[in-house]
Design an enzyme around this catalytic site. Structure first.
Site, short mmCIF file in Angstrom:
data_model
loop_
_atom_site.label_atom_id
_atom_site.label_comp_id
_atom_site.label_asym_id
_atom_site.label_seq_id
_atom_site.Cartn_x
_atom_site.Cartn_y
_atom_site.Cartn_z
N LYS A 288 -26.57 -13.35 -19.82
CA LYS A 288 -27.40 -13.85 -20.93
C LYS A 288 -26.66 -13.91 -22.26
O LYS A 288 -25.61 -13.29 -22.44
CB LYS A 288 -28.70 -13.05 -21.01
CG LYS A 288 -29.67 -13.52 -19.91
CD LYS A 288 -31.06 -12.99 -20.05
CE LYS A 288 -31.93 -13.67 -18.98
NZ LYS A 288 -33.21 -12.99 -18.80
N ARG B 273 -31.58 -8.09 -11.82
CA ARG B 273 -31.56 -9.47 -11.33
C ARG B 273 -30.25 -10.12 -11.80
O ARG B 273 -30.05 -10.26 -13.01
CB ARG B 273 -32.77 -10.21 -11.90
CG ARG B 273 -32.88 -11.67 -11.55
CD ARG B 273 -34.06 -12.30 -12.28
NE ARG B 273 -34.20 -13.70 -11.98
CZ ARG B 273 -33.49 -14.66 -12.57
NH1 ARG B 273 -32.59 -14.37 -13.49
NH2 ARG B 273 -33.70 -15.92 -12.23
#
Ligand code: PMM
Length: 292
Positions: free
Chosen positions: A204, A244
């Site tokens: 991210k 995840r």
């Protein structure tokens, strides 16, 4: 949790696993690398992404869910649509991962409740259009925990059993790098909600921000896997239920090492605790219990 994005436009792997055969093979590869479950999504949730229509999402997701479930893989479906969740569960998915926590589609909670499936409730402040205007906080940790708590209550009210609810801070969703780091620093507060915690930091933006040099731009998403694995280790140590990730091997190794160190720590605590006089054979038992 390994990620298979069956999308042309996800920010870090868009287009790579866009046909069914490639997507199923990729999911199986992730399991071979150590994933315990595979999260299949057919819609990019990248800020500003245009929504795909339901028929297209179903066309992308269902064959991949069916293909992986048929191979014995524990599949989670990443969707905000009740119809996609319902048909995925019928095709063999075990869990529903909704980045909107049931807010985007009012039919989602009843569908998941009827199926008795586990449900990931992510912290979400709505679709982002025209910038990150919803990402304003005075105390991000408290606000995310409180808002997640409210969603958990709504989900329970809707009939999903408490032991089926997983919570997720929603890193990068209406949050900047500082917000994401603050949430990772206080995973204990999220754990305090009393539900398993899923952490989805993989590749991210905030990792790019951390890794960028003073004058250098952030590295591209695919060069953030080592940083992702570091977050995986820290999340595992803090007590997360799952992480995840797009690249599973490094994370699986990081989690294994974390667990091995944790086992030593637990054993040392057990050894250090004095045996109670009433239980002469129970050396350290109370210490071990306390460490858990
Ligand atoms: N992030 C993305 C997609 N799905 N699901 C959960 N539960 N939590 C997240 O933070 C999350 C998610 C966006 O990342 P991707 O484009 O890499 O899939």
């Amino acid at each position: 949790m390994g990620v298979v994005n069956v999308t042309p436009d996800s920010f870090s792997d868009g287009g790579r696993w866009f046909d069914t055969t490639t997507a199923v093979k990729h999911g199986l590869d992730l399991v071979a690398q150590g994933a315990d479950l595979v999260d299949v999504g057919g819609e990019s949730t990248r800020p500003g992404a245009t929504r795909v229509d339901e028929a297209e999402e179903l066309k992308r997701v269902i064959p991949v869910v069916r293909g992986l479930a048929a191979e014995g893989v524990t599949v989670s479906v990443d969707t905000m649509r009740a119809a996609v969740a319902e048909q995925s569960l019928a095709a063999g998915a075990a869990l529903v991962n909704d980045v909107s926590g049931g807010l985007a589609d009012p039919a989602m909670i009843p569908v998941v409740a009827a199926a008795g499936a586990p449900f990931v409730v992510m912290h979400w402040r709505g679709f982002l259009e025209g910038g990150n205007v919803k990402g304003v906080y005075t105390d991000v940790v408290t606000e995310v925990v409180d808002e997640l708590h409210a969603r958990v209550l709504a989900v329970l009210e809707g009939g999903i059993a408490a032991d089926r609810v997983i919570v997720d801070p929603g890193l990068g969703f209406s949050k900047d790098a500082g917000h994401d780091l603050a949430l990772l620093a206080r995973l204990d507060r999220l754990l305090g909600l009393g539900h398993p915690v899923l952490v989805a930091a993989s590749r991210k933006r905030f990792l790019g921000r951390v890794l960028a040099g003073p004058d250098a731009p952030p590295p591209p998403a695919r060069e953030r896997d080592a940083a992702t694995a570091a977050v995986s280790a820290l999340a595992a140590q803090a007590g997360a239920w799952a992480v995840r990730v797009h690249e599973v091997r490094a994370t699986a190794d990081a989690v294994r090492v974390t667990r091995a160190i944790e086992q030593v720590r637990t054993a040392e605590r057990a050894h250090a605790a004095p045996a109670t006089p009433s239980e002469p054979g129970a050396h350290g038992a109370h210490g071990a219990e306390g460490a858990r």
